[in-house]
Design an enzyme around this catalytic site. Structure first.
Site, PDB file in Angstrom:
ATOM      1  N   VAL A  66       0.805  -1.230   0.000  1.00 52.68           N
ATOM      2  CA  VAL A  66       0.000   0.000   0.000  1.00 52.68           C
ATOM      3  C   VAL A  66       0.838   1.279   0.000  1.00 52.68           C
ATOM      4  CG1 VAL A  66      -2.045  -1.070   1.044  1.00 52.68           C
ATOM      5  CG2 VAL A  66      -0.312   0.008   2.523  1.00 52.68           C
ATOM      6  N   ILE A  95       1.129   0.373  10.195  1.00 54.28           N
ATOM      7  CA  ILE A  95       2.242  -0.060  11.049  1.00 54.28           C
ATOM      8  C   ILE A  95       2.494   1.001  12.120  1.00 54.28           C
ATOM      9  CG2 ILE A  95       3.451  -1.372   9.244  1.00 54.28           C
ATOM     10  CD1 ILE A  95       5.441   1.099   9.155  1.00 54.28           C
ATOM     11  N   GLN A 151      -0.161  10.541  21.169  1.00 54.67           N
ATOM     12  CA  GLN A 151       0.330   9.562  22.136  1.00 54.67           C
ATOM     13  C   GLN A 151       1.846   9.674  22.258  1.00 54.67           C
ATOM     14  OE1 GLN A 151      -0.307   7.949  24.553  1.00 54.67           O
ATOM     15  NE2 GLN A 151       0.374   5.853  24.625  1.00 54.67           N
ATOM     16  N   GLN A 154       4.604   8.486  19.655  1.00 56.36           N
ATOM     17  CA  GLN A 154       3.955   8.225  18.363  1.00 56.36           C
ATOM     18  C   GLN A 154       3.742   9.491  17.527  1.00 56.36           C
ATOM     19  OE1 GLN A 154       0.331   5.812  19.238  1.00 56.36           O
ATOM     20  NE2 GLN A 154       1.460   4.192  18.207  1.00 56.36           N
ATOM     21  N   TYR A 157       2.994   8.220  13.944  1.00 52.83           N
ATOM     22  CA  TYR A 157       1.702   7.523  13.836  1.00 52.83           C
ATOM     23  C   TYR A 157       0.533   8.479  14.089  1.00 52.83           C
ATOM     24  CZ  TYR A 157      -1.625   3.639  14.852  1.00 52.83           C
ATOM     25  OH  TYR A 157      -2.688   2.755  14.873  1.00 52.83           O
TER      26      TYR A 157
HETATM   27  N1  CAA Z   1       3.849  10.376  29.470  1.00 52.40           N
HETATM   28  C1  CAA Z   1       4.853  11.068  30.022  1.00 52.40           C
HETATM   29  N2  CAA Z   1       6.087  10.587  30.187  1.00 52.40           N
HETATM   30  C2  CAA Z   1       6.333   9.335  29.781  1.00 52.40           C
HETATM   31  C3  CAA Z   1       5.321   8.537  29.183  1.00 52.40           C
HETATM   32  C4  CAA Z   1       4.039   9.108  29.046  1.00 52.40           C
HETATM   33  N3  CAA Z   1       3.014   8.420  28.488  1.00 52.40           N
HETATM   34  N4  CAA Z   1       5.859   7.356  28.861  1.00 52.40           N
HETATM   35  C5  CAA Z   1       7.147   7.393  29.235  1.00 52.40           C
HETATM   36  N5  CAA Z   1       7.429   8.576  29.793  1.00 52.40           N
HETATM   37  C6  CAA Z   1       8.708   9.024  30.327  1.00 52.40           C
HETATM   38  C7  CAA Z   1       9.329   7.950  31.195  1.00 52.40           C
HETATM   39  O1  CAA Z   1       8.830   8.056  32.520  1.00 52.40           O
HETATM   40  C8  CAA Z   1      10.806   8.268  31.090  1.00 52.40           C
HETATM   41  O2  CAA Z   1      11.109   9.340  31.953  1.00 52.40           O
HETATM   42  P1  CAA Z   1      12.552   9.436  32.636  1.00 52.40           P
HETATM   43  O3  CAA Z   1      13.536   9.529  31.507  1.00 52.40           O
HETATM   44  O4  CAA Z   1      12.410  10.695  33.422  1.00 52.40           O
HETATM   45  O5  CAA Z   1      12.684   8.195  33.438  1.00 52.40           O
HETATM   46  C9  CAA Z   1      10.963   8.776  29.664  1.00 52.40           C
HETATM   47  O6  CAA Z   1       9.645   9.212  29.256  1.00 52.40           O
HETATM   48  C10 CAA Z   1      11.447   7.708  28.728  1.00 52.40           C
HETATM   49  O7  CAA Z   1      10.568   6.585  28.842  1.00 52.40           O
HETATM   50  P2  CAA Z   1      11.000   5.147  28.399  1.00 52.40           P
HETATM   51  O8  CAA Z   1      12.246   4.745  29.112  1.00 52.40           O
HETATM   52  O9  CAA Z   1       9.805   4.255  28.484  1.00 52.40           O
HETATM   53  O10 CAA Z   1      11.391   5.400  26.873  1.00 52.40           O
HETATM   54  P3  CAA Z   1      11.636   4.350  25.778  1.00 52.40           P
HETATM   55  O11 CAA Z   1      12.408   5.049  24.722  1.00 52.40           O
HETATM   56  O12 CAA Z   1      12.128   3.079  26.327  1.00 52.40           O
HETATM   57  O13 CAA Z   1      10.159   4.013  25.259  1.00 52.40           O
HETATM   58  C11 CAA Z   1       8.174   4.318  23.998  1.00 52.40           C
HETATM   59  C12 CAA Z   1       9.425   4.979  24.586  1.00 52.40           C
HETATM   60  C13 CAA Z   1       8.559   3.064  23.176  1.00 52.40           C
HETATM   61  C14 CAA Z   1       7.509   5.287  23.076  1.00 52.40           C
HETATM   62  C15 CAA Z   1       7.263   3.915  25.142  1.00 52.40           C
HETATM   63  O14 CAA Z   1       7.011   5.049  25.904  1.00 52.40           O
HETATM   64  C16 CAA Z   1       5.929   3.359  24.649  1.00 52.40           C
HETATM   65  O15 CAA Z   1       5.811   2.193  24.262  1.00 52.40           O
HETATM   66  N6  CAA Z   1       4.859   4.163  24.669  1.00 52.40           N
HETATM   67  C17 CAA Z   1       3.543   3.725  24.302  1.00 52.40           C
HETATM   68  C18 CAA Z   1       3.329   3.942  22.834  1.00 52.40           C
HETATM   69  C19 CAA Z   1       1.990   3.435  22.447  1.00 52.40           C
HETATM   70  O16 CAA Z   1       0.984   3.600  23.133  1.00 52.40           O
HETATM   71  N7  CAA Z   1       1.914   2.771  21.275  1.00 52.40           N
HETATM   72  C20 CAA Z   1       0.717   2.217  20.834  1.00 52.40           C
HETATM   73  C21 CAA Z   1       1.042   1.088  19.881  1.00 52.40           C
HETATM   74  S1  CAA Z   1      -0.422   0.215  19.368  1.00 52.40           S
HETATM   75  C22 CAA Z   1      -1.176   1.315  18.384  1.00 52.40           C
HETATM   76  O17 CAA Z   1      -0.650   2.301  17.981  1.00 52.40           O
HETATM   77  C23 CAA Z   1      -2.584   0.996  18.018  1.00 52.40           C
HETATM   78  C24 CAA Z   1      -3.433   2.153  18.238  1.00 52.40           C
HETATM   79  O18 CAA Z   1      -3.716   2.872  17.298  1.00 52.40           O
HETATM   80  C25 CAA Z   1      -4.009   2.362  19.566  1.00 52.40           C
HETATM   81  P1  NAP Z   2      -1.758  -5.992  12.431  1.00 58.28           P
HETATM   82  O1  NAP Z   2      -2.360  -7.282  12.859  1.00 58.28           O
HETATM   83  O2  NAP Z   2      -0.307  -5.778  12.583  1.00 58.28           O
HETATM   84  O3  NAP Z   2      -2.197  -5.738  10.932  1.00 58.28           O
HETATM   85  C1  NAP Z   2      -1.602  -4.750  10.141  1.00 58.28           C
HETATM   86  C2  NAP Z   2      -1.795  -5.131   8.698  1.00 58.28           C
HETATM   87  O4  NAP Z   2      -1.217  -4.105   7.872  1.00 58.28           O
HETATM   88  C3  NAP Z   2      -1.135  -6.439   8.340  1.00 58.28           C
HETATM   89  O5  NAP Z   2      -2.092  -7.314   7.803  1.00 58.28           O
HETATM   90  C4  NAP Z   2      -0.106  -6.050   7.306  1.00 58.28           C
HETATM   91  O6  NAP Z   2      -0.083  -6.947   6.218  1.00 58.28           O
HETATM   92  C5  NAP Z   2      -0.622  -4.739   6.764  1.00 58.28           C
HETATM   93  N1  NAP Z   2       0.470  -3.971   6.178  1.00 58.28           N
HETATM   94  C6  NAP Z   2       1.551  -3.440   6.805  1.00 58.28           C
HETATM   95  N2  NAP Z   2       2.347  -2.845   5.904  1.00 58.28           N
HETATM   96  C7  NAP Z   2       1.775  -3.006   4.688  1.00 58.28           C
HETATM   97  C8  NAP Z   2       2.121  -2.615   3.379  1.00 58.28           C
HETATM   98  N3  NAP Z   2       3.226  -1.910   3.105  1.00 58.28           N
HETATM   99  N4  NAP Z   2       1.278  -2.962   2.362  1.00 58.28           N
HETATM  100  C9  NAP Z   2       0.156  -3.680   2.606  1.00 58.28           C
HETATM  101  N5  NAP Z   2      -0.228  -4.068   3.832  1.00 58.28           N
HETATM  102  C10 NAP Z   2       0.573  -3.736   4.858  1.00 58.28           C
HETATM  103  O7  NAP Z   2      -2.435  -4.782  13.215  1.00 58.28           O
HETATM  104  P2  NAP Z   2      -3.958  -4.392  13.445  1.00 58.28           P
HETATM  105  O8  NAP Z   2      -4.076  -4.020  14.845  1.00 58.28           O
HETATM  106  O9  NAP Z   2      -4.873  -5.389  12.858  1.00 58.28           O
HETATM  107  O10 NAP Z   2      -4.025  -3.028  12.593  1.00 58.28           O
HETATM  108  C11 NAP Z   2      -4.942  -2.783  11.564  1.00 58.28           C
HETATM  109  C12 NAP Z   2      -5.203  -1.287  11.461  1.00 58.28           C
HETATM  110  O11 NAP Z   2      -5.854  -0.851  12.642  1.00 58.28           O
HETATM  111  C13 NAP Z   2      -3.928  -0.436  11.359  1.00 58.28           C
HETATM  112  O12 NAP Z   2      -4.145   0.609  10.442  1.00 58.28           O
HETATM  113  C14 NAP Z   2      -3.765   0.119  12.747  1.00 58.28           C
HETATM  114  O13 NAP Z   2      -3.060   1.328  12.744  1.00 58.28           O
HETATM  115  C15 NAP Z   2      -5.197   0.290  13.146  1.00 58.28           C
HETATM  116  N6  NAP Z   2      -5.428   0.362  14.576  1.00 58.28           N
HETATM  117  C16 NAP Z   2      -5.043  -0.661  15.394  1.00 58.28           C
HETATM  118  C17 NAP Z   2      -5.288  -0.561  16.742  1.00 58.28           C
HETATM  119  C18 NAP Z   2      -4.882  -1.628  17.704  1.00 58.28           C
HETATM  120  O14 NAP Z   2      -4.927  -1.350  18.911  1.00 58.28           O
HETATM  121  N7  NAP Z   2      -4.512  -2.826  17.277  1.00 58.28           N
HETATM  122  C19 NAP Z   2      -5.916   0.573  17.261  1.00 58.28           C
HETATM  123  C20 NAP Z   2      -6.277   1.596  16.397  1.00 58.28           C
HETATM  124  C21 NAP Z   2      -6.043   1.461  15.052  1.00 58.28           C
HETATM  125  P3  NAP Z   2       1.186  -7.859   5.840  1.00 58.28           P
HETATM  126  O15 NAP Z   2       1.550  -8.609   7.080  1.00 58.28           O
HETATM  127  O16 NAP Z   2       0.657  -8.696   4.756  1.00 58.28           O
HETATM  128  O17 NAP Z   2       2.247  -6.921   5.388  1.00 58.28           O
END
Ligand code: CAA
Ligand code: NAP
Length: 250
Positions: A66, A95, A151, A154, A157
């Site tokens: 994509v 991703i 977030q 992020q 993202y």
């Molecule tokens: N708010 C404020 N401060 C924060 C914080 C927060 N939410 N999180 C961490 N910090 C602080 C820590 O306390 C730390 O402070 P100190 O340096 O003073 O100790 C500092 O920031 C660094 O934190 P880390 O050591 O945890 O940093 P890291 O580099 O190891 O990790 C990170 C950073 C990977 C971004 C981690 O914070 C993280 O995983 N955050 C969550 C990200 C998240 O929610 N991702 C969602 C993925 S799934 C998704 O995206 C689907 C969707 O749509 C919902």
């Molecule tokens: P997932 O299981 O990791 O699925 C992500 C999908 O994206 C995989 O099937 C992957 O396919 C595809 N993808 C990644 N790169 C691609 C590329 N270059 N071209 C085509 N396909 C690609 O995660 P998921 O949670 O189901 O996520 C689906 C959607 O929901 C995402 O847009 C995500 O941001 C959104 N979302 C997720 C959450 C959550 O909490 N999980 C929350 C809010 C929104 P391949 O493996 O075939 O590459």
């Protein structure tokens, strides 16, 4: 009410949320095609397809990166040849490359912008003229709660996911009079491979912020996709539907 079987493309269709979307769309009577990339590994997608067939879901699969416009052209052409024109497009592929902005590389920024945001252009541009010509279409963009509230870790993202809804609102206006709706769904945290990458202690804190008190099930997101894909949903356009267990209210 149309008599021909509508065709849906779900990008990222073999993923966690994508699989639930494919299954539920099939139950509403659509011909469903799952897009996959997986580094071009078709054996992975074929295994997934067989598993789905064993469960009673006959789902087409087609390769398409994509983040690449030409690859999306080839994907849509293949679907047109095998199944017909696309009536419902679910932009679900995505991703994460989470890291604090002060440490973020240009590669991690660009990967997320290309796969999570450019993708919406790359796929929608292929299908929009056909939908306009046929006076029916459903574009459903899977954004995120983190595009709405931001977030920690992020910036890439959150920017891409917020961008998706800007796209939704603009395109919705352009195609509304042609029977084509464009909407965003913003899920909260759903237990898929994407969320499994987040550290357990971080996830614990996030779940504590969710009034419903748990992660979402993929089916709870897919339910909203089928709602928006329905013929009867023609008056809903440009909306952003939150499905987040109350984690973010606005
Ligand atoms: N708010 C404020 N401060 C924060 C914080 C927060 N939410 N999180 C961490 N910090 C602080 C820590 O306390 C730390 O402070 P100190 O340096 O003073 O100790 C500092 O920031 C660094 O934190 P880390 O050591 O945890 O940093 P890291 O580099 O190891 O990790 C990170 C950073 C990977 C971004 C981690 O914070 C993280 O995983 N955050 C969550 C990200 C998240 O929610 N991702 C969602 C993925 S799934 C998704 O995206 C689907 C969707 O749509 C919902
Ligand atoms: P997932 O299981 O990791 O699925 C992500 C999908 O994206 C995989 O099937 C992957 O396919 C595809 N993808 C990644 N790169 C691609 C590329 N270059 N071209 C085509 N396909 C690609 O995660 P998921 O949670 O189901 O996520 C689906 C959607 O929901 C995402 O847009 C995500 O941001 C959104 N979302 C997720 C959450 C959550 O909490 N999980 C929350 C809010 C929104 P391949 O493996 O075939 O590459």
């Amino acid at each position: 009410m149309s008599t021909h079987q509508r065709v849906a493309l779900v990008t990222g269709g073999t993923g966690g949320i994508g699989t639930a979307i494919c299954q539920q769309l099939i139950k509403t009577g659509l011909q469903v095609v799952a897009g996959y990339s997986h580094g071009g590994d078709s054996s992975y997608a074929l295994t997934w397809q067989k598993e789905q067939a064993d469960l009673g879901y006959e789902i087409g699969i087609v390769y398409g990166d994509v983040s690449n416009f030409e690859s999306c052209t080839a994907m849509v052409d293949e679907i047109a040849a095998k199944f017909g024109a696309i009536d419902v497009l679910v932009n679900n592929a995505g991703i994460t490359k989470d890291t604090m902005f002060k440490k973020m590389s240009v590669t991690d920024w660009q990967a997320v912008m290309r796969i999570d945001l450019d993708s919406v252009f790359n796929t929608t541009r292929q299908v929009i003229n056909g939908m306009i010509d046929r006076n029916f279409g459903r574009i459903i963009n899977i954004s995120s709660i983190n595009g709405q509230k931001g977030q920690f870790g992020q910036t890439n993202y959150s920017a891409a996911k917020a961008g998706m809804h800007g796209f939704t609102k603009a395109l919705a206006q352009e195609v509304a009079a042609k029977g084509v709706t464009v909407n965003t769904i913003s899920p909260g945290y759903v237990l898929t491979d994407m969320v499994k990458k987040v550290a357990a202690d971080v996830m614990e804190k996030i779940i504590a912020q969710v009034p419903v008190g748990r992660l979402a099930e993929p089916n709870e997101i897919a339910r909203v996709v089928t709602f928006l894909a329905a013929e009867e949903a023609g008056y809903i356009t440009g909306a952003n539907i939150a499905v987040n267990g109350g984690q973010h209210m606005y």
